[in-house]
Design an enzyme around this catalytic site. Structure first.
Site, PDB file in Angstrom:
ATOM      1  N   HIS A  46       5.263   4.807   2.483  1.00  0.00           N
ATOM      2  CA  HIS A  46       5.611   5.915   3.384  1.00  0.00           C
ATOM      3  C   HIS A  46       6.446   5.396   4.564  1.00  0.00           C
ATOM      4  CE1 HIS A  46       3.379   8.759   1.160  1.00  0.00           C
ATOM      5  NE2 HIS A  46       2.175   8.475   1.620  1.00  0.00           N
TER       6      HIS A  46
ATOM      7  N   CYS B  70     -12.855   6.348  15.400  1.00  0.00           N
ATOM      8  CA  CYS B  70     -12.855   6.708  16.819  1.00  0.00           C
ATOM      9  C   CYS B  70     -11.514   7.319  17.205  1.00  0.00           C
ATOM     10  CB  CYS B  70     -13.166   5.490  17.687  1.00  0.00           C
ATOM     11  SG  CYS B  70     -11.946   4.173  17.660  1.00  0.00           S
TER      12      CYS B  70
ATOM     13  N   CYS C   6       0.835  -1.198   0.000  1.00  0.00           N
ATOM     14  CA  CYS C   6       0.000   0.000   0.000  1.00  0.00           C
ATOM     15  C   CYS C   6       0.876   1.256   0.000  1.00  0.00           C
ATOM     16  CB  CYS C   6      -0.890  -0.058   1.238  1.00  0.00           C
ATOM     17  SG  CYS C   6      -1.676   1.462   1.734  1.00  0.00           S
TER      18      CYS C   6
ATOM     19  N   HIS D  41      -1.299  -4.695   5.517  1.00  0.00           N
ATOM     20  CA  HIS D  41      -2.699  -4.808   5.946  1.00  0.00           C
ATOM     21  C   HIS D  41      -3.660  -5.155   4.808  1.00  0.00           C
ATOM     22  CE1 HIS D  41      -1.961  -0.562   4.863  1.00  0.00           C
ATOM     23  NE2 HIS D  41      -3.174  -0.610   4.339  1.00  0.00           N
ATOM     24  N   GLU D  42      -3.215  -5.087   3.551  1.00  0.00           N
ATOM     25  CA  GLU D  42      -4.061  -5.480   2.423  1.00  0.00           C
ATOM     26  C   GLU D  42      -3.813  -6.962   2.161  1.00  0.00           C
ATOM     27  OE1 GLU D  42      -3.593  -1.193   0.034  1.00  0.00           O
ATOM     28  OE2 GLU D  42      -3.102  -3.085  -0.964  1.00  0.00           O
TER      29      GLU D  42
ATOM     30  N   THR E 207       0.728   3.580   2.085  1.00  0.00           N
ATOM     31  CA  THR E 207       1.157   3.793   3.469  1.00  0.00           C
ATOM     32  C   THR E 207       2.398   2.974   3.777  1.00  0.00           C
ATOM     33  OG1 THR E 207      -1.126   4.207   4.148  1.00  0.00           O
ATOM     34  CG2 THR E 207       0.447   3.650   5.874  1.00  0.00           C
TER      35      THR E 207
END
Length: 338
Positions: free
Chosen positions: A42, A103, A37, A60-61, A39
């Site tokens: 980065h 959140c 990704c 996370h993908e 991210t």
């Protein structure tokens, strides 16, 4: 088992790691594929070193199958295909107003805690989504970024027959465009990279280079002067911010998909003059994941064209180095079992 770790300074290593039994509320996933990704890139560049606990396994993908189950987990079975919605929202408060996905104390799994670039991965059972047995696990690794696009289009309020302009033709921009077109919109992509413009055409999408074509005039011509009903800002650069208010027609909606870490100039007069709306969009909700899973399962859109390379975990350093050298690429998958 094998796992990869980010060690800082643009360096990844592959290590041997003890296979751990899942805790009572966890499952252990045999990870099939993990997508790289933006991210993750980065993180590779050191831009998130203050957030990521180094050394850290990121990613996370993903897609995979359940390999082991904690004693308090009853809704899943060994061998089931699953994906992870990587949001740990267990610290939700009343002040979050029920929007658990954004959140205040949200933790992103794969960034704030260990991720999926390893052969086996223990995660809380509540973050899982089941897949049908026939689901292609390579395509399933696209469900997380596709969920981002589904969420963006949902928040835009887009309806069939409207015109949508997507600023930026990278992986997320293309997915947003595909979801918008699937919803019945007339879609135009603005992208300066000629290779990505050609790639968009392979998806059956209209894409133009705004440095060569007056995209505002193009949209005006194609809409009989109405301009865009929805503009998705995915590029994250000042020229996109400059033109988004020009492209939006009366009471148009602008969805801010890109992340702008610093304050940027925006033409607020246009918001007054045309009664525009600016909509923030961040990650996804459970329903977006289920919609993305349905889109992948239906196999009606050319998602396979998003995957430009598949590499073994052992090549993780070369993968990140090659991404830097090939900004025209779309989605690289790590084969976590090869």
């Amino acid at each position: 088992m094998k796992a990869t770790v980010y060690k800082g300074n643009g360096t990844f290593s592959v290590i041997d790691k003890k296979l751990e039994a899942p805790k009572s509320d966890e499952v252990r996933i045999k990870v099939a594929y993990t997508g790289v990704c933006g991210t993750d890139v980065h993180i590779y560049h050191g831009m998130m070193d203050k957030r990521v606990a180094i050394p850290q396994t990121i990613g996370h993908e993903m897609s995979g199958t359940i390999d082991a189950i904690g004693e308090n987990v009853s809704e899943y079975s060994i061998g089931e295909k699953v994906v992870v919605r990587p949001l740990d929202d267990r610290m939700v408060k009343a002040s979050d107003k029920g929007y658990n996905h954004i959140c205040a104390d949200l933790k992103f799994i794969g960034i704030d805690s260990p991720g999926s670039m390893q052969q086996y991965w223990n995660v809380p059972a509540f973050v899982l989504h089941k897949l049908k047995p026939e689901t292609d696990l390579k395509l399933a690794a696209l469900i997380e970024p596709l969920s981002v696009a589904v969420h963006d289009v949902k928040l835009s309020g887009l309806v069939s027959g409207e015109t949508a302009v997507v600023l930026g033709g990278g992986p997320i921009g293309l997915l947003v465009a595909l979801v918008a077109k699937h919803a019945g919109a007339n879609v135009i992509i603005s992208e300066v990279n000629e290779t990505r413009i050609k790639k968009a055409a392979e998806f059956g999408l209209q894409a133009v280079n705004p440095t060569k074509t007056d995209i505002v005039e193009l949209v005006r011509e194609q809409t009989e002067g109405r301009l865009a009903d929805v503009v998705f800002e995915v590029a994250g650069v000042q020229p996109a911010l400059d033109i988004m208010t020009e492209l939006a027609g009366i009471r148009g909606r602008i969805v801010m998909v890109a992340i702008h870490g610093e304050k940027k100039p925006v033409d607020l007069f246009k918001f007054f003059w045309k009664e525009l709306k600016l909509i923030g969009a961040r990650v996804y909700e459970k329903e977006d994941y289920e919609k993305a899973i349905a889109l992948i399962t239906a196999n009606e859109l050319p998602f396979e064209k998003m995957i430009t390379d598949v590499q073994p975990l052992s090549n993780i350093q070369q993968v990140f180095e090659s991404i830097d050298k090939n900004p025209s690429g779309l989605k690289v998958l790590m084969d976590c079992q090869s």
